[in-house]
Write a protein that holds these residues in place. Structure first.
Motif, short mmCIF file in Angstrom:
data_model
loop_
_atom_site.label_atom_id
_atom_site.label_comp_id
_atom_site.label_asym_id
_atom_site.label_seq_id
_atom_site.Cartn_x
_atom_site.Cartn_y
_atom_site.Cartn_z
N ALA A 329 36.18 32.33 29.73
CA ALA A 329 36.03 32.43 31.18
C ALA A 329 34.54 32.24 31.51
CB ALA A 329 36.51 33.78 31.66
N GLN A 330 33.69 32.88 30.71
CA GLN A 330 32.24 32.77 30.89
C GLN A 330 31.80 31.31 30.77
OE1 GLN A 330 30.39 35.50 31.78
NE2 GLN A 330 28.80 33.96 32.09
N GLN A 331 32.38 30.61 29.78
CA GLN A 331 32.04 29.20 29.57
C GLN A 331 32.48 28.34 30.74
OE1 GLN A 331 32.29 27.45 25.78
NE2 GLN A 331 30.44 28.64 25.83
N HIS A 332 33.70 28.63 31.25
CA HIS A 332 34.16 27.87 32.42
C HIS A 332 33.19 28.08 33.56
CE1 HIS A 332 37.82 26.26 30.95
NE2 HIS A 332 38.47 27.40 30.82
N LEU A 333 32.76 29.32 33.73
CA LEU A 333 31.84 29.62 34.82
C LEU A 333 30.56 28.79 34.65
CD1 LEU A 333 31.30 31.45 37.30
CD2 LEU A 333 30.03 32.94 35.76
N GLU A 334 30.03 28.78 33.41
CA GLU A 334 28.79 28.01 33.18
C GLU A 334 29.00 26.53 33.44
OE1 GLU A 334 27.67 29.21 29.22
OE2 GLU A 334 27.43 31.28 29.90
N GLY A 335 30.21 26.03 33.06
CA GLY A 335 30.49 24.61 33.29
C GLY A 335 30.62 24.27 34.76
N ALA A 337 29.53 26.25 37.47
CA ALA A 337 28.49 26.72 38.41
C ALA A 337 27.61 25.59 38.97
CB ALA A 337 27.65 27.81 37.74
N PRO A 338 27.08 24.68 38.09
CA PRO A 338 26.23 23.62 38.66
C PRO A 338 26.99 22.74 39.65
CG PRO A 338 26.38 23.43 36.23
CD PRO A 338 27.16 24.64 36.62
N LEU A 339 28.28 22.49 39.38
CA LEU A 339 29.08 21.67 40.29
C LEU A 339 29.27 22.42 41.62
CD1 LEU A 339 31.83 20.48 37.74
CD2 LEU A 339 29.96 19.09 38.65
N ALA A 340 29.49 23.74 41.49
CA ALA A 340 29.70 24.56 42.70
C ALA A 340 28.44 24.53 43.56
CB ALA A 340 30.05 25.99 42.31
N GLU A 341 27.30 24.51 42.87
CA GLU A 341 26.03 24.48 43.60
C GLU A 341 25.89 23.18 44.38
OE1 GLU A 341 21.51 24.96 42.14
OE2 GLU A 341 22.96 26.39 41.30
N ASP A 342 26.27 22.05 43.70
CA ASP A 342 26.22 20.75 44.38
C ASP A 342 27.12 20.77 45.61
OD1 ASP A 342 24.55 19.72 42.42
OD2 ASP A 342 26.22 18.93 41.21
N VAL A 346 31.07 29.15 46.92
CA VAL A 346 30.81 30.41 46.22
C VAL A 346 31.79 30.58 45.06
CG1 VAL A 346 30.71 32.92 46.44
CG2 VAL A 346 30.04 31.45 48.37
N ILE A 347 31.25 30.77 43.84
CA ILE A 347 32.08 30.93 42.65
C ILE A 347 31.75 32.27 42.01
CG2 ILE A 347 30.43 29.72 41.14
CD1 ILE A 347 32.85 28.49 39.70
N GLU A 348 32.76 32.97 41.48
CA GLU A 348 32.52 34.29 40.88
C GLU A 348 33.45 34.45 39.69
OE1 GLU A 348 30.83 36.90 39.90
OE2 GLU A 348 29.98 37.02 41.92
N ILE A 349 33.14 35.42 38.81
CA ILE A 349 33.98 35.63 37.62
C ILE A 349 34.55 37.05 37.64
CG2 ILE A 349 32.02 36.40 36.20
CD1 ILE A 349 33.41 34.98 33.81
N LEU A 350 35.80 37.19 37.17
CA LEU A 350 36.42 38.52 37.09
C LEU A 350 37.12 38.65 35.74
CD1 LEU A 350 37.22 41.15 38.67
CD2 LEU A 350 39.36 39.99 39.21
N THR A 351 36.66 39.59 34.91
CA THR A 351 37.33 39.81 33.62
C THR A 351 37.59 41.31 33.46
OG1 THR A 351 35.31 40.21 32.36
CG2 THR A 351 36.01 37.91 32.58
N GLY A 352 38.19 41.67 32.35
CA GLY A 352 38.47 43.08 32.08
C GLY A 352 37.20 43.90 31.95
N ARG A 353 36.04 43.23 31.81
CA ARG A 353 34.78 43.98 31.63
C ARG A 353 34.24 44.49 32.96
NH1 ARG A 353 32.68 40.36 27.16
NH2 ARG A 353 34.30 40.84 25.64
N ASP A 354 34.73 43.91 34.06
CA ASP A 354 34.23 44.36 35.36
C ASP A 354 34.77 45.75 35.65
OD1 ASP A 354 32.72 42.10 36.41
OD2 ASP A 354 34.63 41.03 36.29
N LYS A 355 33.86 46.68 35.92
CA LYS A 355 34.29 48.07 36.14
C LYS A 355 33.65 48.60 37.42
CE LYS A 355 36.20 48.88 31.93
NZ LYS A 355 36.62 47.50 31.64
N GLY A 356 34.24 49.68 37.91
CA GLY A 356 33.59 50.48 38.96
C GLY A 356 33.22 49.74 40.23
#
Length: 696
Positions: A329-335, A337-342, A346-356
């Motif tokens: 998921a992190q890799q997809h985000l990195e791939g 993000a630059p396109l989203a900027e062009d 707004v792009i964001e990531i959500l995984t099981g690590r997101d807490k609180g």
């Protein structure tokens, strides 16, 4: 469609209703998966024995299975325990012996009295110049000689079941095979010269020679087609039902897409342009999209996926991209993000690590529609995740993602379009078996600027040379993956292989140069090791196969795969695709442990010759078979009893178009042929399809 049609009742009775099958045999048959006469009919013979009668064994090339009429001569009982009981017999021309071990005199004298005529059939061999038939398969009075078939079919057995039992039971099952109305398109039957179902099932159980056992023989081809057609009909019914669910119409404006295209350093390939167009068209229609995007390593799926997400955003909605793991998921985000900027989205990531609090804030932004594109793992399925207007879900790596999850995802966005991406080039026949309910876009060209990867095959005996070569490359600032095999299922030994190699390289290349990643590590350690390699702090990453999917480190230009001969071709091709992503010349070293088997050598050569994933996967399929190739257990690939996916790939494509055409003409299967097709679905135990029709 309330219940099984009456015409099939006799075939779905218990196995113990068959001649010669008692409760005990029925239990043994059940272990082979045979519970009804129907199951027995679909257990086809794999071999055939020629038992045509001869006048004499004279002139036959021995050893051979022969059937002759003989006159019984004198008996020579055994002198010692465990010896042989011999009976001299004479056919029309010569004398030979019947031999029995543990032969009981009283039984043999009763069965084969001296002077009687008998027909015997069995394997005849020469021992010390004497022709002997040891334990004849058949020995019967002349009146019963017709019970010995001229060609005897041979079946796969299980303990407690003999050939004779199965032969008799199959004959009983055949007597119950009803005459069924034709469900195959009549033109297809005529073109192929296929028999009717009833004729086909009778003839596969009465092969007149080995030619009748070939998948191409008309009766077998017909039954294989029935199986594939029933499977494709099930998928087509699922597809029809999906398409009846009204989809969301997402009309592209091109406003955001044009920004991205303008910023790209090259033009999309024709294959990319075509896929983008097919997806946009699907999204604009009021039917739900259910499309597979199949592209080889480096075919540029990311761009196509992002353009699809932009269609959702241009239409005022949101898109989500799902990956099987946090790292991916992190890799997809990195791939992306630059396109989203062009594009200015707004792009964001959500995984099981997101807490609180952080998680709460993301969920609120998602519900408000402030996050336009979400990248995530299965965490996206959780109850509290709500989108303002989800229009497109993209799923990565289908193998880990079945039809059920596709449905769940669709629930999140009522009627959201679904695009599935896979980097595994699957041969067409398998793609149809697995994804027959989907429409497929294929990326079969590479974008400009990707350099081919040089592939070399070396023996492990040259390990020290390889390590030397590596040391020089590292000195020039290059990075390397070193993949160790999973030696066997127990994680322990795979660990030792990777850890041993890690220590060995560590000792030679110095302290900070080498990192290690394997399946047993806690996720945080795994991420840290990956991150160190991605940032270039470590130069060599020793790994078990956890890196095969999606990892992107452009500076890594060397891939060493140890014991390459025990990996599957498709897997090796995926691993090789991890290098060759940057500007440097890349190399892939396939290290094998001599001596190589013929198959192993051939597989490694295919990789050396081509980078075309589709060609590689076709070869893989021919060499390893369908089940092996995708690991049938986890693939959702159906198990076919008669059809052979490797050799009958062509039939699968015909079955798909036939099934779709039948449903287009007769969506509720009400016509005569539609009714016949319902019977086929019951006959093939396609319960899922039957449910779809009854609710449809």
């Amino acid at each position: 469609m309330s219940g099984r049609p009456e015409i099939l009742f006799p075939l779905f009775a218990g196995a113990e209703t068959l001649p010669g099958v008692g409760p005990k045999t029925a239990q043994s048959l059940a272990q082979m998966g045979v519970e009804t006469p129907r199951d027995l009919l679909f257990s086809l013979p794999y071999s055939v024995i020629d038992r045509r009668r001869r006048s004499s064994i004279k002139g036959a090339e021995l050893p051979a299975t022969l059937t002759v009429e003989v006159t019984i001569g004198r008996h020579r009982p055994t002198r010692n325990r465990g010896g042989a009981y011999r009976i001299h017999v004479t056919d029309a021309e010569v004398e030979f012996q019947l031999v029995f071990f543990h032969g009981r005199s009283r039984y043999l004298e009763a069965q084969l009295p001296e002077g009687a005529r008998r027909v015997v059939s069995g394997k005849v061999e020469l021992f010390d110049g004497v022709a002997q038939m040891v334990h004849p398969d058949h020995m019967v009075p002349l009146a019963e000689a017709d019970d010995i078939p001229a060609f005897e079919p041979i079946y796969h057995l299980t303990q407690g079941v003999t050939q004779k039992t199965i032969f008799k039971a199959v004959r009983g099952a055949l007597e119950r095979a009803p005459s069924l109305a034709e469900w195959i398109d009549p033109g297809q039957v005529t073109r192929e010269g296929w028999p009717s179902w009833t004729e086909a099932i009778a003839s596969v159980h009465a092969p007149q020679g080995t030619a009748d056992l070939a998948p191409e023989s008309p009766a077998r081809a017909r039954l294989a087609y029935d199986e594939l057609f029933a499977h494709q009909l099930t998928l087509a019914l699922a597809r029809q039902k999906e398409r009846r669910v009204r989809g969301l119409q997402s009309q592209a404006t091109g406003r955001l897409q044009s920004k991205v295209l303008a910023a790209l350093p090259y033009r999309p390939t024709n294959a990319q342009a075509r896929a983008i167009e097919e997806i946009a068209e699907d999204m604009a229609s009021d039917k739900r999209m259910n499309r597979l995007l199949q592209g080889d390593v480096g075919a540029g799926k990311t761009l196509v996926a992002f353009m699809a997400l932009l269609v959702a955003v241009e239409a005022g909605g949101q898109g989500v991209m799902m990956a099987p793991t946090g790292i991916l998921a992190q890799q997809h985000l990195e791939g992306l993000a630059p396109l989203a900027e062009d594009a200015g989205v707004v792009i964001e990531i959500l995984t099981g690590r997101d807490k609180g609090a952080e998680r709460k804030a993301k969920l609120a932004a998602l519900a408000r529609g402030d996050i336009q594109i979400l990248v995530g793992t299965h965490a996206v399925f959780q109850q509290d995740v709500a989108f303002r207007d989800l229009r497109l879900a993209i799923v990565d790596e289908q193998h880990r993602f079945g039809v059920r999850q596709r449905m769940e995802l669709a629930e999140k966005g009522k009627g959201a379009d679904v695009l599935v991406m896979t980097a595994t080039p699957i041969p067409r026949s398998l793609a149809l078996a697995q994804y027959g309910d989907m429409d497929v876009s294929v990326l079969d060209e590479k974008p400009p600027g990707r350099k081919p990867v040089k592939t070399a095959v070396v023996s492990t005996e040259r390990m020290s040379e390889v390590v030397d070569h590596l040391r020089k490359a590292i000195a020039e600032g290059r990075q390397c993956y070193w993949v160790c095999p999973l030696v066997d299922e127990s994680e322990v030994s795979d660990l030792t292989a990777a850890e041993e190699r890690f220590k060995h390289l560590h000792a030679i290349l110095g302290d900070d140069a080498v990192g290690l990643v394997h399946g047993q590590m806690p996720p945080a350690e795994k991420d840290a090791a990956m991150a160190a390699f991605q940032d270039g702090r470590t130069k060599v990453l020793v790994a078990t196969t956890v890196i095969e999917v999606g990892v992107n480190v452009p500076n890594a230009s060397i891939m060493v795969i140890e014991r390459a001969e025990i990996f599957g071709l498709a897997q090796l091709h995926q691993l090789r695709g991890r290098v060759g992503r940057g500007s440097a010349e890349s190399t892939c070293l396939l290290m094998y442990q001599p001596p190589l088997t013929e198959g192993g050598r051939k597989r490694l050569e295919v990789l050396r010759e081509t980078e075309d994933g589709f060609r590689i996967s076709e070869t893989d399929l021919q060499m390893r078979g369908a089940g092996d190739m995708i690991g049938t257990a986890q693939s959702g690939l159906p198990r076919f009893q008669v059809a052979d996916l490797e050799r009958q790939a062509g039939l699968m494509a015909v079955a798909q178009s036939d099934a779709r055409a039948l449903l287009a003409a007769d969506p509720h299967l009400q016509s005569d042929r539609g009714q016949a097709a319902r019977v086929l679905l019951w006959l093939m135990k396609q319960d899922q399809a039957i449910r779809l029709i009854s609710v449809g």
